[in-house]
Design a protein around this motif. Sequence first.
Motif, PDB file in Angstrom:
ATOM      1  N   THR A 143       0.831  -1.206   0.000  1.00  0.00           N
ATOM      2  CA  THR A 143       0.000   0.000   0.000  1.00  0.00           C
ATOM      3  C   THR A 143       0.864   1.255   0.000  1.00  0.00           C
ATOM      4  OG1 THR A 143      -1.756  -1.194   1.146  1.00  0.00           O
ATOM      5  CG2 THR A 143      -1.847   1.209   1.225  1.00  0.00           C
ATOM      6  N   VAL A 144       1.902   1.266   0.811  1.00  0.00           N
ATOM      7  CA  VAL A 144       2.827   2.407   0.843  1.00  0.00           C
ATOM      8  C   VAL A 144       3.469   2.593  -0.526  1.00  0.00           C
ATOM      9  CG1 VAL A 144       5.030   3.218   1.807  1.00  0.00           C
ATOM     10  CG2 VAL A 144       3.272   2.292   3.331  1.00  0.00           C
ATOM     11  N   ALA A 145       3.875   1.504  -1.167  1.00  0.00           N
ATOM     12  CA  ALA A 145       4.527   1.583  -2.481  1.00  0.00           C
ATOM     13  C   ALA A 145       3.590   2.167  -3.525  1.00  0.00           C
ATOM     14  CB  ALA A 145       5.012   0.199  -2.906  1.00  0.00           C
ATOM     15  N   VAL A 146       2.344   1.713  -3.561  1.00  0.00           N
ATOM     16  CA  VAL A 146       1.394   2.215  -4.559  1.00  0.00           C
ATOM     17  C   VAL A 146       1.119   3.699  -4.324  1.00  0.00           C
ATOM     18  CG1 VAL A 146      -0.966   2.020  -5.451  1.00  0.00           C
ATOM     19  CG2 VAL A 146       0.367  -0.054  -4.996  1.00  0.00           C
ATOM     20  N   HIS A 147       0.939   4.104  -3.085  1.00  0.00           N
ATOM     21  CA  HIS A 147       0.700   5.516  -2.773  1.00  0.00           C
ATOM     22  C   HIS A 147       1.901   6.386  -3.139  1.00  0.00           C
ATOM     23  CE1 HIS A 147      -3.209   5.719  -0.670  1.00  0.00           C
ATOM     24  NE2 HIS A 147      -2.973   4.444  -0.386  1.00  0.00           N
ATOM     25  N   ALA A 148       3.101   5.861  -3.031  1.00  0.00           N
ATOM     26  CA  ALA A 148       4.317   6.647  -3.277  1.00  0.00           C
ATOM     27  C   ALA A 148       4.391   7.186  -4.707  1.00  0.00           C
ATOM     28  CB  ALA A 148       5.556   5.813  -2.970  1.00  0.00           C
ATOM     29  N   TYR A 149       3.750   6.514  -5.641  1.00  0.00           N
ATOM     30  CA  TYR A 149       3.767   6.974  -7.026  1.00  0.00           C
ATOM     31  C   TYR A 149       2.954   8.250  -7.231  1.00  0.00           C
ATOM     32  CZ  TYR A 149       6.174   2.789  -8.564  1.00  0.00           C
ATOM     33  OH  TYR A 149       7.119   1.807  -8.753  1.00  0.00           O
ATOM     34  N   GLN A 150       2.062   8.553  -6.309  1.00  0.00           N
ATOM     35  CA  GLN A 150       1.244   9.771  -6.354  1.00  0.00           C
ATOM     36  C   GLN A 150       0.477   9.906  -7.667  1.00  0.00           C
ATOM     37  OE1 GLN A 150       3.667  13.176  -5.286  1.00  0.00           O
ATOM     38  NE2 GLN A 150       4.644  12.047  -3.621  1.00  0.00           N
ATOM     39  N   LEU A 151      -0.036   8.787  -8.146  1.00  0.00           N
ATOM     40  CA  LEU A 151      -0.796   8.778  -9.400  1.00  0.00           C
ATOM     41  C   LEU A 151      -2.290   8.609  -9.186  1.00  0.00           C
ATOM     42  CD1 LEU A 151       1.380   6.571 -11.782  1.00  0.00           C
ATOM     43  CD2 LEU A 151       0.800   8.978 -12.066  1.00  0.00           C
ATOM     44  N   LEU A 152      -2.671   7.933  -8.121  1.00  0.00           N
ATOM     45  CA  LEU A 152      -4.062   7.560  -7.904  1.00  0.00           C
ATOM     46  C   LEU A 152      -4.607   8.201  -6.634  1.00  0.00           C
ATOM     47  CD1 LEU A 152      -3.552   3.735  -8.547  1.00  0.00           C
ATOM     48  CD2 LEU A 152      -4.439   5.412 -10.178  1.00  0.00           C
ATOM     49  N   PRO A 153      -5.902   8.543  -6.634  1.00  0.00           N
ATOM     50  CA  PRO A 153      -6.506   9.016  -5.384  1.00  0.00           C
ATOM     51  C   PRO A 153      -6.373   7.944  -4.304  1.00  0.00           C
ATOM     52  CG  PRO A 153      -8.037   9.244  -7.246  1.00  0.00           C
ATOM     53  CD  PRO A 153      -6.835   8.486  -7.738  1.00  0.00           C
ATOM     54  N   GLY A 154      -6.329   8.349  -3.055  1.00  0.00           N
ATOM     55  CA  GLY A 154      -6.086   7.445  -1.933  1.00  0.00           C
ATOM     56  C   GLY A 154      -6.892   6.167  -1.938  1.00  0.00           C
ATOM     57  N   GLU A 155      -8.212   6.281  -2.138  1.00  0.00           N
ATOM     58  CA  GLU A 155      -9.068   5.086  -2.099  1.00  0.00           C
ATOM     59  C   GLU A 155      -8.762   4.149  -3.259  1.00  0.00           C
ATOM     60  OE1 GLU A 155     -10.514   8.302  -2.454  1.00  0.00           O
ATOM     61  OE2 GLU A 155     -10.465   8.592  -0.283  1.00  0.00           O
ATOM     62  N   VAL A 156      -8.486   4.722  -4.424  1.00  0.00           N
ATOM     63  CA  VAL A 156      -8.165   3.901  -5.593  1.00  0.00           C
ATOM     64  C   VAL A 156      -6.810   3.219  -5.383  1.00  0.00           C
ATOM     65  CG1 VAL A 156      -7.740   3.930  -8.088  1.00  0.00           C
ATOM     66  CG2 VAL A 156      -9.558   5.357  -7.112  1.00  0.00           C
ATOM     67  N   ALA A 157      -5.852   3.953  -4.841  1.00  0.00           N
ATOM     68  CA  ALA A 157      -4.531   3.364  -4.564  1.00  0.00           C
ATOM     69  C   ALA A 157      -4.658   2.215  -3.577  1.00  0.00           C
ATOM     70  CB  ALA A 157      -3.578   4.434  -4.032  1.00  0.00           C
ATOM     71  N   ASP A 158      -5.536   2.358  -2.598  1.00  0.00           N
ATOM     72  CA  ASP A 158      -5.757   1.276  -1.628  1.00  0.00           C
ATOM     73  C   ASP A 158      -6.311   0.025  -2.317  1.00  0.00           C
ATOM     74  OD1 ASP A 158      -4.866   2.849   0.484  1.00  0.00           O
ATOM     75  OD2 ASP A 158      -6.901   3.419   1.122  1.00  0.00           O
ATOM     76  N   VAL A 159      -7.258   0.217  -3.224  1.00  0.00           N
ATOM     77  CA  VAL A 159      -7.842  -0.922  -3.945  1.00  0.00           C
ATOM     78  C   VAL A 159      -6.789  -1.581  -4.834  1.00  0.00           C
ATOM     79  CG1 VAL A 159      -9.531  -1.601  -5.715  1.00  0.00           C
ATOM     80  CG2 VAL A 159     -10.203  -0.040  -3.865  1.00  0.00           C
ATOM     81  N   VAL A 160      -6.021  -0.772  -5.555  1.00  0.00           N
ATOM     82  CA  VAL A 160      -4.961  -1.314  -6.426  1.00  0.00           C
ATOM     83  C   VAL A 160      -3.967  -2.114  -5.585  1.00  0.00           C
ATOM     84  CG1 VAL A 160      -2.975  -0.690  -7.872  1.00  0.00           C
ATOM     85  CG2 VAL A 160      -5.198   0.408  -8.243  1.00  0.00           C
ATOM     86  N   ALA A 161      -3.563  -1.558  -4.449  1.00  0.00           N
ATOM     87  CA  ALA A 161      -2.607  -2.256  -3.577  1.00  0.00           C
ATOM     88  C   ALA A 161      -3.190  -3.559  -3.041  1.00  0.00           C
ATOM     89  CB  ALA A 161      -2.198  -1.352  -2.422  1.00  0.00           C
ATOM     90  N   GLY A 162      -4.484  -3.591  -2.811  1.00  0.00           N
ATOM     91  CA  GLY A 162      -5.120  -4.807  -2.309  1.00  0.00           C
ATOM     92  C   GLY A 162      -5.270  -5.886  -3.359  1.00  0.00           C
TER      93      GLY A 162
END
Length: 163
Positions: free
Chosen positions: A29-48
């Motif tokens: 989750t931290v890695a996906v958020h670090a790219y700063q490409l997706l809104p928080g909720e979407v980044a959480d779903v992608v990471a999951g």
Amino acid sequence: MVGTAVRLGLALVWLVSGTIKASNQLETTVAVHAYQLLPGEVADVVAGVLPWFELTLGVLLLMGLGVRQVAVTSAMVLLAFMFGVAQAWARGLAIDCGCFGGGGAVAPDQTSYGTELLRDTGFLILAVWLVVRPRTLLALEHLLTPGEDQPQGGGGHRRGAEE
């Protein structure tokens, strides 16, 4: 034989990457958020979803099911990963890609974007090989659909031979 090694090698990449990501969901989750490409909720779903998606690609390739389709999907995912790394590099973000665990902010001298892009280019070449030549040894798809294993075009191939 080369095609089989390519298929199993790409399967191993997805299985290792997916297993590492699945074993530490917080890091992913931290890695996906670090790219700063997706809104928080979407980044959480992608990471999951990402670890399980990678594991699915790996298992399908390992078993030799839907090889061409999985290779096309693999190529698209790898291109998306490469875009993510390239945009982070271009924007001056200092992050670890999180490709094989880890991820998130790092010191600027700890980035390795060029190496990551080169590595992913190698994986992309494997995927493209399988798109062009999906017929490999030990692939279950050819055992399950024997009428569809005829090589396409260019006579001279014998039935059942790996391309």
